[in-house]
Write an enzyme that holds these catalytic residues in place. Structure first.
Site, short mmCIF file in Angstrom:
data_model
loop_
_atom_site.label_atom_id
_atom_site.label_comp_id
_atom_site.label_asym_id
_atom_site.label_seq_id
_atom_site.Cartn_x
_atom_site.Cartn_y
_atom_site.Cartn_z
N TYR A 85 0.87 -1.16 0.00
CA TYR A 85 0.00 0.00 0.00
C TYR A 85 0.91 1.22 0.00
CZ TYR A 85 -4.38 -2.48 0.99
OH TYR A 85 -5.50 -3.27 0.92
N HIS A 127 -17.35 -3.47 -2.26
CA HIS A 127 -15.98 -4.01 -2.37
C HIS A 127 -15.76 -5.28 -1.57
CE1 HIS A 127 -11.70 -3.84 -3.17
NE2 HIS A 127 -11.45 -3.93 -1.89
N HIS A 139 -12.78 -8.84 -1.96
CA HIS A 139 -11.69 -9.37 -2.78
C HIS A 139 -12.23 -10.57 -3.57
CE1 HIS A 139 -8.45 -7.13 -0.26
NE2 HIS A 139 -9.15 -6.35 -1.04
#
Ligand SMILES: *[C@@H]1O[C@H](CO)[C@@H](O)[C@H](O)[C@H]1NC(C)=O
Ligand SMILES: *[C@@H]1O[C@H](CO)[C@@H](O)[C@H](O)[C@H]1NC(C)=O
Ligand SMILES: *[C@@H]1O[C@H](CO)[C@@H](O)[C@H](O)[C@H]1NC(C)=O
Ligand SMILES: *[C@@H]1O[C@H](CO)[C@@H](O)[C@H](O)[C@H]1NC(C)=O
Ligand SMILES: *[C@@H]1O[C@H](CO)[C@@H](O)[C@H](O)[C@H]1NC(C)=O
Length: 666
Positions: A229, A423, A425
């Site tokens: 990140y 959202h 994964h």
């Protein structure tokens, strides 16, 4: 175990046969508005501009008109598919034959054979012609044809438009090159201006509007880590209040598409007494650095950059706002933003230069309403709330924004949500926003029962939704881990781990509150899990157990995969607790600089019939929020139970009069 984005996606029929194969290519698809009708869409489906599609959603008739213009004198194939499967796809094949006569049939795919003609012909051909080497077809069908066996209803879910064409009319069997797939929400409005690329003219102005583009570009050599990140800092392009009215992400190369999983843009705010320039200018010039995910405070001052203003994730296309709203920037003459970019490098490739640009389209023609963003769902995955049993088909996890939170967060008159982003994964298969007022669930704010984690579009809502103080917002995520080789999937930041989160764009904006999420710290649940305490290890990028001591040092992932016996009873218990256990909903206020005494509001959860009292145990001894965050000091702790409510039921779409018409035809 590569879970990175695969641009050539999903369709399993790749080697087998002739017809449609998905090969999503990196290209700019410009969708645009004609006649200002947000339900008229235009896309070029292939790379060479040979297959053009226009469609119009007719909400009165509950039908969709499709117009295709294809550079061929042969036949044209068009269809709709779900779940990334060609089998079950709803297909039409049409064209104009060598004698000038149109042909058109409604078919369905069985495995990978030539699609079979349906007994009930439910698509209607309006026009067909051939000119030069182009074929044009205009056809339509109701959202739901009532042919449950052989047609797919057009819903709010992700659908894949599949397309193909041939040079000849009579050789249905042979054409291996001309086909593809395009994921889309067919019924969603699209407000992206027709000529978005004109913005690139040297003036950085569009031809007909006063919209300019602010580009935030990151070029880095990607770290040799599975998950990175990266936080970079950006400075507003204007010194007066402007409104951002649209967003687009540009990934120039295929490798950029492959390795960038998501980006979140936050606004930075200096604490009282400090100047934004002195705090952020240096960071802005430095290019930023790796975000230390759960470390706070950090040298990057991420603790001051908490107000999310945009999010993009793989597959997402441009989004523009309705004309009555804009996201304010430079209200005080200056603004800094932090862009958090998630890079995926599961194969640990070295020396890979990755580039990405987030574009913000902005205008000084201010709109009547200021937009803000609200993050919902499960708290980011520092907790052990997300533990999905192995080989689950449909494990459900909820994240909550409690009524006690919205009571504090939302002004008396309410706010209106006009866009939603869902959202998860790679294991997410369905995501939904529920909206609860009192004991009743209102219509879902957004729903996708065919969620595709590689197509994460920020969705403009069909109807704006007013959210009132006291309303509860729930995010429901359904996971399928049957393709994970029997492993347990836990919450986390990497693409192989899971999230259940999302955002809504709302107005009016309330900059103090931008987050309302929950996690399970219920004793019954934690006892079952057998984990007492965990800590984030930044080196390993994993949650690591600190207590009980016999498991200390193990990651949560390793622990749940090796020390829990996943028999049927345990799986059921986990599912029950994920649905029913009280959770703690947090709604931090971002601007208070001094710690405010915590109030703990434990609301008694509601009992569903047949649930034991154990399921509504009040939360005791939950972990205090991290002390060293300067801004997140004021929390509400709310335990809630998601079940025992008058649930919302979607009305059936199949309309009888349409059915009659079909029967008459037969
Ligand atoms: C489709 O084509 C027909 C015939 O050319 C035209 O009248 C209509 O407006 C078009 N509709 C859409 C949605 O493009
Ligand atoms: C037909 O297609 C060819 C190649 O695809 C192209 O060169 C030609 O200009 C086209 N002709 C017309 C009339 O569009
Ligand atoms: C699945 O797990 C087994 C046992 O851990 C392992 O031997 C096998 O290679 C794995 N298969 C895949 C496709 O990852
Ligand atoms: C969990 O561990 C952290 C240190 O890693 C400690 O500060 C915290 O108090 C512990 N929490 C509980 C509930 O034991
Ligand atoms: C994190 O994990 C690494 C590698 O296992 C270990 O060396 C390090 O001590 C851990 N860090 C903390 C703070 O526990």
């Amino acid at each position: 175990m590569s879970t990175m984005y695969q641009p050539s996606s999903v369709f399993p029929c790749v080697k087998l046969f002739w017809f449609f194969i998905i090969s999503t290519v990196v290209r700019n698809v410009s969708a645009y508005i004609v006649d200002n009708n947000p339900y008229r869409h235009f896309v070029t489906l292939d790379q060479h501009g040979k297959y053009e599609l226009e469609w119009l959603v007719d909400w009165d008739q509950k039908s969709v008109i499709f117009n295709v213009t294809v550079a061929t004198k042969g036949y044209v194939g068009f269809g709709l598919a779900r779940k990334g499967k060609m089998s079950g796809a709803d297909i039409v094949i049409g064209g104009v034959n060598s004698r000038g006569k149109p042909y058109f049939t409604d078919r369905h795919a069985i495995g990978n054979q030539l699609p079979v003609i349906d007994t009930s012909q439910d698509w209607t051909l309006h026009t067909a012609w051939e000119k030069g080497n182009k074929t044009f077809l205009s056809f339509s069908r109701p959202f739901d044809t009532c042919d449950a066996d052989h047609d797919l209803p057009i819903t709010d879910d992700t659908m894949t438009i599949i397309w193909s064409y041939s040079e000849k009319d009579d050789e249905l069997q042979y054409h291996f090159q001309n086909r593809g797939g395009y994921d889309v929400y067919i019924l969603d409005p699209d407000l992206v201006p027709r000529k978005i690329d004109k913005v690139y003219q040297k003036t950085h102005r569009t031809e007909t509007t006063d919209i300019r583009v602010f580009q935030m570009t990151r070029r880095i050599v990607m770290p040799v880590e599975d998950t990175t990140y990266w936080c970079s800092f950006h400075k507003t392009p204007t010194s007066r209040k402007n409104h951002i009215v649209g967003w687009r992400t540009v990934l120039p190369k295929e490798s950029d598409v492959r390795h960038i999983h998501h980006m979140t843009l936050y606004r930075c705010a200096a604490p009282p007494g400090a100047s934004a320039d002195s705090l952020f200018e240096g960071l802005y010039r430095s290019g930023g650095g790796e975000c230390y995910l759960l470390d706070s405070p950090s040298h990057l001052l991420t603790q001051y950059c908490k107000e999310p203003i945009h999010v993009w994730a793989i597959g997402g296309r441009a989004i523009f706002f309705p004309e009555h709203v804009g996201l304010p920037i430079s209200e005080s003459g200056s603004d800094y933003f932090m862009l958090q970019t998630h890079y995926d490098n599961p194969n640990l490739l070295p020396n890979l230069k990755i580039s990405v640009t987030l574009e913000a389209f902005y205008t000084d023609k201010l709109r009547p309403n200021d937009v803000g963003m609200l993050q919902l769902g499960q708290s980011i995955p520092g907790s052990t709330s997300i533990v999905i049993p192995p080989s689950s088909l449909d494990h459900v996890i909820y994240g909550h924004c409690a009524g006690a939170c919205t009571e504090r967060m939302i002004p008396k008159g309410g706010v209106k949500a006009f866009a939603a982003f869902l959202h998860t994964h790679t294991s997410g298969r369905g995501v939904r926003y529920l909206h609860r007022r009192g004991n009743e669930d209102l219509k879902w704010i957004a729903n996708d029962n065919n969620y595709n984690s590689k197509f994460q579009q920020f969705r403009i809502l069909h109807e704006e939704r007013r959210i009132l103080p006291g309303d509860q917002l729930l995010q429901r995520c359904v996971y399928d881990t049957t393709d994970r080789n029997g492993t347990v999937v836990v919450g986390g930041f990497s693409t192989q781990e899971e999230m259940c989160t999302g955002y809504m764009y709302i107005y009016p904006r309330s900059p103090e509150f931008a987050r309302c999420r929950s996690e399970s710290r219920d004793e019954t649940y934690l006892n079952r899990l057998g984990i007492e305490n965990t800590t984030w290890n930044q080196t390993r990028r994993k949650m690591v157990i600190t207590s009980p001591t016999q498991f200390a040092g193990l990651s949560v992932n390793d622990y749940v995969n090796n020390f829990i016996e996943w028999d049927i009873e345990t799986r059921k218990a986990f599912q029950r607790e994920h649905k029913l256990s009280p959770q703690i909903s947090q709604c931090p206020r971002f601007t208070s600089s001094i710690s405010v005494p915590q109030r703990a509001l434990n609301l008694q959860g509601r009992l569903e019939r047949g649930t034991s009292l154990r399921d509504t145990v009040r939360v005791r001894g939950f972990v205090a929020p991290t002390k060293n965050t300067i801004i997140d000091s004021d929390f509400e702790h709310v335990s809630i139970n998601p079940i025992g409510i008058l649930q919302y039921k979607q009305a059936p779409q199949c309309l009888r009069d349409l059915r009659k018409k079909t029967l008459r035809k037969n």
